[in-house]
Design a protein around this motif. Sequence first.
Motif, PDB file in Angstrom:
ATOM      1  N   ARG A 229       5.890   3.117  -8.503  1.00  0.00           N
ATOM      2  CA  ARG A 229       7.012   2.439  -9.286  1.00  0.00           C
ATOM      3  C   ARG A 229       8.454   3.227  -8.744  1.00  0.00           C
ATOM      4  O   ARG A 229       9.407   2.344  -8.382  1.00  0.00           O
ATOM      5  CB  ARG A 229       6.850   2.389 -10.690  1.00  0.00           C
ATOM      6  N   GLU A 265      -1.063  -6.282 -12.428  1.00  0.00           N
ATOM      7  CA  GLU A 265       0.132  -6.553 -12.940  1.00  0.00           C
ATOM      8  C   GLU A 265       1.070  -7.530 -12.394  1.00  0.00           C
ATOM      9  O   GLU A 265       1.716  -7.286 -11.493  1.00  0.00           O
ATOM     10  CB  GLU A 265       0.727  -5.138 -12.783  1.00  0.00           C
ATOM     11  N   PRO A 266       0.788  -8.748 -12.807  1.00  0.00           N
ATOM     12  CA  PRO A 266       1.370  -9.852 -12.204  1.00  0.00           C
ATOM     13  C   PRO A 266       3.063 -10.063 -12.124  1.00  0.00           C
ATOM     14  O   PRO A 266       3.673 -10.487 -11.602  1.00  0.00           O
ATOM     15  CB  PRO A 266       0.822 -11.215 -12.844  1.00  0.00           C
ATOM     16  N   ASN A 267       3.317  -9.212 -13.301  1.00  0.00           N
ATOM     17  CA  ASN A 267       4.886  -9.066 -13.335  1.00  0.00           C
ATOM     18  C   ASN A 267       5.477  -8.109 -12.726  1.00  0.00           C
ATOM     19  O   ASN A 267       6.764  -8.515 -12.040  1.00  0.00           O
ATOM     20  CB  ASN A 267       5.348  -8.871 -14.895  1.00  0.00           C
ATOM     21  N   TYR A 268       4.632  -7.169 -12.059  1.00  0.00           N
ATOM     22  CA  TYR A 268       5.475  -6.170 -11.095  1.00  0.00           C
ATOM     23  C   TYR A 268       4.822  -6.547  -9.679  1.00  0.00           C
ATOM     24  O   TYR A 268       5.484  -5.894  -8.838  1.00  0.00           O
ATOM     25  CB  TYR A 268       4.940  -4.709 -11.420  1.00  0.00           C
ATOM     26  N   LYS A 271       7.302  -7.468  -6.704  1.00  0.00           N
ATOM     27  CA  LYS A 271       8.181  -6.551  -6.514  1.00  0.00           C
ATOM     28  C   LYS A 271       7.424  -5.591  -5.342  1.00  0.00           C
ATOM     29  O   LYS A 271       8.123  -5.061  -4.436  1.00  0.00           O
ATOM     30  CB  LYS A 271       8.610  -5.621  -7.642  1.00  0.00           C
TER      31      LYS A 271
END
Length: 414
Positions: A229, A265-268, A271
């Motif tokens: 990250r 982690e579909p939200n990240y 990215k």
Amino acid sequence: MGVLADVYGMLSMCSKCGICQTACKTYKVDGAETKVTRGRIQLIKAVAEGKLEPDENYEDAIMSCLLCGECAVACPSRVKGNELVLAARRDFKLRKGIHPFVKSFALKTLANPKKLERAFKLFGGMGKNVLRRIDGVDYFRGVDIKGMNVAKVPFLEQVPEKITVQNPKHKVAFYVGCFLNYSLDQTAQSVVKVLTKNDCEVVIPKGQVCCGLPQYVYGDFETAKVNARKTIDSFLAKDVDTIVVACATCVAMLKEDYPKLFADEPNYLPKAQQFSAKVLEFSQFVAKIGIDQSKLHNSLPVKVTYHDPCHMVRGIKVTQQPRQLLKSLPKVEYIEMNEASRCCGASGLVQAFYHEMSTDITRQKTQNVKDSGVEIVATSCPACMMRIQGGINMAGQNQKVMHVADLLAKAYEG
């Protein structure tokens, strides 16, 4: 079955034909069924089915794998043994933690920039002075510890965050990686030199951290995600078209494994995918933009060969670009060595915990180097550089191992 449930289908694809025996380097050294992909798969499958309790022998089987991927290439059923071992290591970590303590300590040190810098400084200062006074201690577990370079000042502290050129044609970011930052700082300087000579504005984000691969391959996804990250967020914040990486291990992690790491982690994930899409290996990028041959003028007349790092040849599948660049250098005679894509035996911490096996594997690589009749072995991985140079020195040979970027940079001198 937990983690192993996701790969159970692939575990069941193994036909036990044994063709992996022809490719597996650990099997060729050890000869035990538990040190070949077929045997490892049967053990993993037994654990998945609850027929076998993961014990020390099981741990030894899955931790001794080089993850070189050669078995996956050889397998007629297209079973990816290296991915199954990764899943087994993740499952083992969730069940048992990371063993032994030394390995756990090493992985924590690698993940923390301050601890890692202190470790390099300690090794480069007091550690090497002590070793010089101990007769016969030139090598530690097959690694040429006395010959290992340690940067007096980390590369990231030597350079500004942005290096500009007149009329830039490309805007790139340089992900440095631990080895180039703390050990091979001159190679990192070579990368920057080649990029700027080819009209690239180079951004080098400060506060870079380990890519997370050491933790990832031992199943510690949580720590790997923390570093991933930090890397993704800091690099995507820069206005660049490409992220250049000069370490085969790092580039495979950044380009191939980051999306896998964040698959849950579909939200990240988008990215991570956006970041990975920008990543190119150094020779891959330089070959893509093309080099100005008129600027190359100072190469020495030498015979050069190339060693394919596992993460390059079987990971991101980049093989021709480094050879293309080497062949473009004035006065350089390129010679292809036998088994150029054969694993050198480094494989991260495997060389420390299975040093006799790794040393045997390295010995064959250094013999192939000798047989090629070259003076220089070029490669694209700092870990391979250290491992092969140590093997050459131990064998009493005189070849020098260099990064492709160093050879290119020398051609710009004058």
